[in-house]
Design an enzyme around this catalytic site. Sequence first.
Site, short mmCIF file in Angstrom:
data_model
loop_
_atom_site.label_atom_id
_atom_site.label_comp_id
_atom_site.label_asym_id
_atom_site.label_seq_id
_atom_site.Cartn_x
_atom_site.Cartn_y
_atom_site.Cartn_z
N GLY A 229 -51.35 2.51 9.42
CA GLY A 229 -50.40 2.88 10.46
C GLY A 229 -49.98 1.77 11.38
CD GLU A 267 -56.59 4.51 4.36
OE1 GLU A 267 -55.68 5.36 4.35
OE2 GLU A 267 -57.69 4.64 3.77
CB CYS A 268 -53.68 -2.60 7.04
SG CYS A 268 -54.47 -2.07 8.57
N GLY A 269 -51.48 -1.58 4.72
CA GLY A 269 -50.61 -2.06 3.66
C GLY A 269 -49.42 -2.81 4.20
CB CYS A 345 -21.67 4.63 -8.65
SG CYS A 345 -21.14 3.36 -9.82
CE1 TYR A 374 -45.78 2.06 1.18
CE2 TYR A 374 -46.00 0.75 3.18
CZ TYR A 374 -46.53 1.64 2.26
OH TYR A 374 -47.80 2.11 2.44
#
Length: 399
Positions: A229, A267-269, A345, A374
Amino acid sequence: MTELSEVVQSLKAERSHPLCAYIYDLGHLKRHASRCIETLPATCRLFYAVKANSEEPILRALAPIVHGFEVASLGEVEKVRSVAPDAPILFGGPGKTDAEIEGALQHRVSLLHVESAHELRRVDYLAGRAGRVADILLRVNLRGPLPSATLYMAGKPTQFGIDEEDIPAVIGLAKRCQHVRLRGFHFHSISNDLDATGHAHLVAHYLRLTRTWAARFSLDIAYVNAGGGLGVNYRQLDKQFDWEAFTTELNQLLPDECPPGATILFECGRYMTAACGAYAVEVLDIKRNHGKDYVIVRGGTHHFRLPSSWQHSHPFTLVPLEGWTAPIERPELRDGTITVVGQLCTPKDVLAYDVAVERVRVGDVILFQYAGAYGWSISHHDFLSHPHPEQIFLEGGAC
């Protein structure tokens, strides 16, 4: 950014086709991860959330630095095990299949985050059938209120975790299960929080709840997973989450709040990998419609879905490229306000909007910053069957 612009110049000189690439600075990633680990309080451990970016070079770069990996599928477990056979793994996410639970046991996952009473019963049954005892954390969906953030996984109705009001009953169920061992609780309530001090106090709230349940139900708490977060500020790149303020506040809070003997897991991404990556796309066309100027690039949201998903205008820099050799006039726009769009498109294929620029030309490259998390990992890669971007991993300093 100057170094990265030079990398773009070099890449373009080697290619005849329009440039479209993710460029990752692994040196930057390693330095950032090392600094985070070094400044964590002694009772804390930092895991990398693989969902943010699961490219093999990223995992290999982080494996010797982080304390382990957090995954949300058996596929992610297998990716981790291919580069880090013995690394600790945390396995979370709703809707785990039997095959995933069995695979987690086979791959020696350290902790399973249990999301419901039914999932708890299934883990107990499958672990018993495998002759194992599964170490678990119960994921809690807090009642709130929660700090301001971009996404909420708790504090309101969502598919994540066990309602805080139901936790006592599920603790009782866990204590009756023969093939699970309750090791603590998992709280991952919000995403992209930019308030470092507020986030530290949220962690303290998690710990106080855990101590209350531990005393009430005579629990031996080994772990409290405070989730991830930690945010990235895509609107003001010079005002990022203050890691130093966060860890300083934690150091002050943890002696009073941490359950005795417990380890705090993060738990960091996004916070780990966002800054190490850039998405470089070449300008294909410049056009004006209904009073607005559009820059069309080689790429789009099928490669880089983050801006569309989060509904923001993603920050970028322009890399001017000389050497126009086409036997036709080179389109350009000076002192304009542009919206950057891709090749799809759909009018929703927008990467940035209403950005003032001094000059942009067909053949220049737009460099989207903070694209290391992400970006490619959440995008609909094969929509319209355009070629995928190159994936370029640099060991030196570029981003």
